[in-house]
Design an enzyme around this catalytic site. Sequence first.
Site, PDB file in Angstrom:
ATOM      1  N   ARG A   1      40.681  49.173  30.222  1.00  0.00           N
ATOM      2  CA  ARG A   1      39.258  49.436  30.053  1.00  0.00           C
ATOM      3  C   ARG A   1      38.762  48.747  28.785  1.00  0.00           C
ATOM      4  O   ARG A   1      39.411  48.797  27.742  1.00  0.00           O
ATOM      5  CB  ARG A   1      38.990  50.958  29.960  1.00  0.00           C
ATOM      6  CG  ARG A   1      39.149  51.679  31.289  1.00  0.00           C
ATOM      7  CD  ARG A   1      38.011  51.312  32.239  1.00  0.00           C
ATOM      8  NE  ARG A   1      38.146  51.917  33.546  1.00  0.00           N
ATOM      9  CZ  ARG A   1      38.686  51.325  34.598  1.00  0.00           C
ATOM     10  NH1 ARG A   1      39.204  50.111  34.478  1.00  0.00           N
ATOM     11  NH2 ARG A   1      38.732  51.931  35.768  1.00  0.00           N
TER      12      ARG A   1
ATOM     13  N   GLU B   1      30.090  44.375  31.001  1.00  0.00           N
ATOM     14  CA  GLU B   1      30.537  43.357  31.944  1.00  0.00           C
ATOM     15  C   GLU B   1      29.369  42.859  32.793  1.00  0.00           C
ATOM     16  O   GLU B   1      28.739  43.662  33.478  1.00  0.00           O
ATOM     17  CB  GLU B   1      31.651  43.918  32.821  1.00  0.00           C
ATOM     18  CG  GLU B   1      32.884  44.287  32.001  1.00  0.00           C
ATOM     19  CD  GLU B   1      34.021  44.883  32.810  1.00  0.00           C
ATOM     20  OE1 GLU B   1      33.791  45.260  33.986  1.00  0.00           O
ATOM     21  OE2 GLU B   1      35.140  44.963  32.292  1.00  0.00           O
TER      22      GLU B   1
ATOM     23  N   HIS C   1      37.389  41.045  35.158  1.00  0.00           N
ATOM     24  CA  HIS C   1      37.798  42.358  35.665  1.00  0.00           C
ATOM     25  C   HIS C   1      38.305  42.250  37.107  1.00  0.00           C
ATOM     26  O   HIS C   1      37.771  42.885  38.026  1.00  0.00           O
ATOM     27  CB  HIS C   1      36.635  43.350  35.586  1.00  0.00           C
ATOM     28  CG  HIS C   1      37.107  44.780  35.521  1.00  0.00           C
ATOM     29  ND1 HIS C   1      36.372  45.785  34.921  1.00  0.00           N
ATOM     30  CD2 HIS C   1      38.238  45.378  35.988  1.00  0.00           C
ATOM     31  CE1 HIS C   1      37.035  46.934  35.035  1.00  0.00           C
ATOM     32  NE2 HIS C   1      38.165  46.701  35.679  1.00  0.00           N
TER      33      HIS C   1
END
Length: 321
Positions: free
Chosen positions: A235, A264, A282
Site C-alpha cells: 500500500r 494513484e 499498481h
Amino acid sequence: MPKVVALPRSFSRSEEAKEMLLQAGFEVIWNTEGRPLKEAELIEVIKGADALITGIDEVTAKVLEAGAPTLKVVAKYGVGYDNIDVEAANRLGIPVTITPGAPTRSVAELALTLMLSVSRHIPQMNVGVRDGGWNRITGTELGDKVLGVVGLGAIGAEVVKRAVAFDMKVIAYDAFVRQDMIDKYGVQYVTLEELYAQSDYITLHAPALPETVGMINKESLAQMKKSAILINTARGDLVVEQDLYEALSSGQIAGAGLDTFVQEPPATLDIVGLPNVVTSPHVGSNTVEAGYRMAKMAAEEAIRAVNGEAPKFPVKVPVNK
C-alpha cells in the site's frame, strides 16, 4: 431477477465467473466507463442492486446508503479494501468480502521482478538499447543478500519461497511468528529496527493500518544501509513519499521498486522520475491467472449473499472499545 453490478474491467474477461452469475439468474450490470467509478457515478449505478463486485471504485458511505435497501454484499475483487467504507457497510448490515489467496502468487512475483529490475537497471538499459545505444550498466546479484520482509502473511511467504531460490538470507518482522517459515526456509524474526539496519532489500507486505501508515519515513530510512533497495507492492500509505524521495535523491538508500503510491496516479512525478526508481501502476494482482481466481471467488460470494448464505471470506470489522 437479482441484479449484480460488476465494475472491474478484468472481471468481465472471466467467462467462468460470468457464466456463474448468469446461471444463478443474475442480471449483470457492467462498467462501461473503462475506469473505476467515482462516488457520484456509483450512487446512481448501485440503486436497486442486490450485489456489488468492486475493484478500486469509491465505495463510500453515501454509495452504501444508496444501495442499502437492496444491497446484500460488497464483494471485493482483490484483497485490499481501503476504498470501501467497511464501518458504514457494517452499520448498514452489508457484509464486505475479499478474495484471499487469489492474487498472492502474482504480487510475490512482481516483488521479485522489481528487485531484479532495480538491481540490474533493466529499464534504463532497455531504453538505451531502443535508442540505439549500448551502455552496459553494472548491476548487483540477489544471491547472498539479506532480504527483510515486513509482513509475513500469504504474500510475504510466497516472496520468501522465491527469494530462497535466489540464495537470499531472509529476515522478517511480523506480529505473528510462523514456525513453518523458520523450519522450512530458515527465516529469522527480528525487530523492525534490526530489519531496517540489516537488510539489503526491504519488501513491504503489510496492510495500511494506523500503526503501519507512514512507517517508511525519514527516521526509518536513516536506519537503512546506503546500498538498501526498498520494494513496495503493498500500500502506498506505508511510505512517506517525500521522505523517500529525499533519501533516494541524496543516496541515503540505493533504490526503490514501487507498485503502489499514496495517490494513484502519483500526485507528482518527482519520485518516479529518479534514475534509481522502477515503478509500475499498481499491477501486483494484474495477471490473467489472478484475475480468473479473483473473479470466481467474488462471483461465488455474490451468489452466496443473494441466496441468503453467510459469506466465506468476510472482512472482519474491529470492535470499538
